[in-house]
Design a protein around this motif. Sequence first.
Motif, mmCIF file in Angstrom:
data_model
loop_
_atom_site.group_PDB
_atom_site.id
_atom_site.type_symbol
_atom_site.label_atom_id
_atom_site.label_comp_id
_atom_site.label_asym_id
_atom_site.label_seq_id
_atom_site.Cartn_x
_atom_site.Cartn_y
_atom_site.Cartn_z
ATOM 1 N N TYR A 24 55.256 -20.121 -4.749
ATOM 2 C CA TYR A 24 56.045 -18.954 -4.328
ATOM 3 C C TYR A 24 56.242 -18.136 -5.605
ATOM 4 O O TYR A 24 57.245 -18.298 -6.300
ATOM 5 C CB TYR A 24 57.376 -19.404 -3.697
ATOM 6 N N TYR A 25 55.219 -17.313 -5.915
ATOM 7 C CA TYR A 25 55.161 -16.662 -7.221
ATOM 8 C C TYR A 25 56.321 -15.707 -7.484
ATOM 9 O O TYR A 25 56.634 -15.417 -8.639
ATOM 10 C CB TYR A 25 53.807 -15.933 -7.379
ATOM 11 N N GLU A 26 56.993 -15.248 -6.426
ATOM 12 C CA GLU A 26 58.184 -14.424 -6.629
ATOM 13 C C GLU A 26 59.259 -15.223 -7.367
ATOM 14 O O GLU A 26 60.155 -14.663 -8.005
ATOM 15 C CB GLU A 26 58.758 -13.952 -5.283
ATOM 16 N N PHE A 27 59.197 -16.550 -7.260
ATOM 17 C CA PHE A 27 60.184 -17.423 -7.896
ATOM 18 C C PHE A 27 59.533 -18.322 -8.949
ATOM 19 O O PHE A 27 59.959 -19.459 -9.151
ATOM 20 C CB PHE A 27 60.902 -18.256 -6.829
ATOM 21 N N ARG B 110 48.715 -30.009 9.465
ATOM 22 C CA ARG B 110 48.100 -30.186 8.151
ATOM 23 C C ARG B 110 48.098 -28.830 7.456
ATOM 24 O O ARG B 110 47.840 -27.810 8.098
ATOM 25 C CB ARG B 110 46.642 -30.609 8.288
ATOM 26 N N HIS B 111 48.361 -28.822 6.164
ATOM 27 C CA HIS B 111 48.498 -27.569 5.419
ATOM 28 C C HIS B 111 47.732 -27.785 4.114
ATOM 29 O O HIS B 111 48.017 -28.725 3.389
ATOM 30 C CB HIS B 111 50.010 -27.384 5.177
ATOM 31 N N ARG B 112 46.703 -26.974 3.870
ATOM 32 C CA ARG B 112 45.886 -27.215 2.679
ATOM 33 C C ARG B 112 45.873 -26.011 1.755
ATOM 34 O O ARG B 112 45.528 -24.895 2.153
ATOM 35 C CB ARG B 112 44.452 -27.563 3.050
ATOM 36 N N VAL C 182 61.932 -16.625 7.371
ATOM 37 C CA VAL C 182 60.819 -16.653 8.332
ATOM 38 C C VAL C 182 59.499 -16.380 7.616
ATOM 39 O O VAL C 182 59.398 -15.485 6.767
ATOM 40 C CB VAL C 182 61.072 -15.673 9.498
ATOM 41 N N ARG C 183 58.482 -17.173 7.930
ATOM 42 C CA ARG C 183 57.178 -17.094 7.279
ATOM 43 C C ARG C 183 56.086 -17.380 8.299
ATOM 44 O O ARG C 183 56.361 -17.752 9.435
ATOM 45 C CB ARG C 183 57.085 -18.153 6.178
ATOM 46 N N MET C 184 54.841 -17.215 7.892
ATOM 47 C CA MET C 184 53.713 -17.634 8.715
ATOM 48 C C MET C 184 53.239 -19.018 8.286
ATOM 49 O O MET C 184 53.373 -19.396 7.130
ATOM 50 C CB MET C 184 52.539 -16.653 8.567
ATOM 51 N N ILE D 93 52.043 -16.416 4.490
ATOM 52 C CA ILE D 93 52.982 -15.579 3.733
ATOM 53 C C ILE D 93 54.444 -15.946 4.036
ATOM 54 O O ILE D 93 54.785 -16.217 5.179
ATOM 55 C CB ILE D 93 52.676 -14.090 4.025
ATOM 56 N N LYS D 94 55.246 -15.912 2.972
ATOM 57 C CA LYS D 94 56.659 -16.329 3.076
ATOM 58 C C LYS D 94 57.609 -15.139 3.177
ATOM 59 O O LYS D 94 57.271 -14.017 2.794
ATOM 60 C CB LYS D 94 57.026 -17.146 1.822
ATOM 61 N N SER D 95 58.810 -15.426 3.646
ATOM 62 C CA SER D 95 59.934 -14.453 3.634
ATOM 63 C C SER D 95 59.493 -13.067 4.085
ATOM 64 O O SER D 95 59.578 -12.083 3.348
ATOM 65 C CB SER D 95 60.567 -14.410 2.235
HETATM 66 N N1 LIG Z 1 55.411 -14.355 -0.507
HETATM 67 C C1 LIG Z 1 54.645 -15.397 -0.859
HETATM 68 N N2 LIG Z 1 54.094 -16.170 0.096
HETATM 69 C C2 LIG Z 1 53.322 -17.235 -0.253
HETATM 70 C C3 LIG Z 1 53.043 -17.519 -1.625
HETATM 71 C C4 LIG Z 1 53.638 -16.672 -2.609
HETATM 72 O O1 LIG Z 1 53.461 -16.856 -3.828
HETATM 73 N N3 LIG Z 1 54.433 -15.634 -2.191
HETATM 74 N N4 LIG Z 1 52.214 -18.587 -1.954
HETATM 75 C C5 LIG Z 1 51.262 -19.034 -0.915
HETATM 76 C C6 LIG Z 1 50.558 -20.266 -1.263
HETATM 77 S S1 LIG Z 1 49.337 -20.161 -2.459
HETATM 78 C C7 LIG Z 1 50.770 -21.458 -0.605
HETATM 79 S S2 LIG Z 1 49.828 -22.851 -0.908
HETATM 80 C C8 LIG Z 1 51.892 -21.573 0.374
HETATM 81 C C9 LIG Z 1 52.798 -22.698 -0.053
HETATM 82 O O2 LIG Z 1 53.787 -22.969 0.903
HETATM 83 P P1 LIG Z 1 54.800 -24.168 0.622
HETATM 84 O O3 LIG Z 1 55.406 -23.957 -0.735
HETATM 85 O O4 LIG Z 1 55.832 -24.085 1.719
HETATM 86 O O5 LIG Z 1 54.006 -25.443 0.684
HETATM 87 O O6 LIG Z 1 52.671 -20.373 0.490
HETATM 88 C C10 LIG Z 1 51.924 -19.173 0.461
HETATM 89 N N5 LIG Z 1 52.803 -18.046 0.730
#
Ligand SMILES: Nc1nc2c(c(=O)[nH]1)N[C@H]1C(S)=C(S)[C@@H](COP(=O)(O)O)O[C@H]1N2
Length: 312
Positions: free
Chosen positions: A79-82, A132-134, A220-222, A233-235
């Motif tokens: 989660y590069y934002e953090f 499964r999450h890779r 919420v994320r995908m 993608i997160k948040s």
């Molecule tokens: N906004 C955001 N979403 C992100 C990322 C990120 O850096 N920023 N990293 C991605 C990557 S490279 C991966 S492997 C997964 C990791 O999810 P997890 O930490 O819940 O396992 O989030 C993805 N979603």
Amino acid sequence: MLIKKPADILYSEITPKHIYMNRRNFLAGVPAAFLGARELLSPSGQALAGTKLPNVQKSKYTVDEKQNSYQEVSTYNNYYEFGTDKSEPSGYAKNFKTEPWTVSVEGLCNKPSKFTMEEILALAPLEERVYRHRCVEAWSIVVPWVGYSLSALLNKVEPASRATYVAFESFFDRRQMPHAAGLQFPYVEGLRMDEAMHPLALLCTGMFGEALPPQDGAPVRMILPWKYGFKSIKSIVKIRLVGGQPPTSWNLSNAPEYGFYSNVNPRVDHPRWSQASERRLGELRKRATLMFNGYGDQVASLYNGMDLKKNY
Ligand SMILES: Nc1nc2c(c(=O)[nH]1)N[C@H]1C(S)=C(S)[C@@H](COP(=O)(O)O)O[C@H]1N2
Ligand SMILES: [Mo]
């Protein structure tokens, strides 16, 4: 006792603050050794993370495999934002403010709308799906996520037939994310419309039966189990229906190494390492990576006739 139906439950109500505070006070007197990993991780000031989500049903979209622990899933994160180190988000995201939160769903559709988190949570029955999450970096995890198919949300806004792709955008605020590095922000991602409407494409609000902790992409994320982790993608704050392939963060940062599709494919190596095998967190041995991460029966038809070496 009055059982509330989902629409009556406010997101802010899921963790009444007094209960949360009581739990913390209670925990304060308990020696750390007696607490589960989850309790040790409960971030201060985070009223939502780590609280039970209501009415979660088991899903048929579930793999019968040993799950990783909450500790593993919440302390080894991208989660590069953090921060760019996998140990950093669990600390740097502790005070991430996820309330109030809205997701704007807009673009080529009849009913563009802004959804509050209360509305997102009440929009469709919450399901637990063990996926499964890779990661593209060749580690993998098995996680009981909570959410529902993204199609339920997209259908609410009535996509126009001109909408052929879906663009996603993450929250970004440098003041809350002073350690953000390594990419251009906000983080953006995209899917083709048929991928986005596939039932496996999960709009995820929780894991292990609880609201997501910040480092895993709260609120919420995908989760796209047949694609490399960076597609998930997160948040999310914005989802836009568009008529052409949208830009994606890792492709913008390094196009020769990261394509748009990013389907898990053991036959197409990353330019700097093999994708033929992976290491499950918590294991030493390597496992063979499966085509589409083992979800080929469900998703392979989305890519009929496509050259997956070119469309990596
Ligand atoms: N906004 C955001 N979403 C992100 C990322 C990120 O850096 N920023 N990293 C991605 C990557 S490279 C991966 S492997 C997964 C990791 O999810 P997890 O930490 O819940 O396992 O989030 C993805 N979603
Ligand atoms: Mo990743």
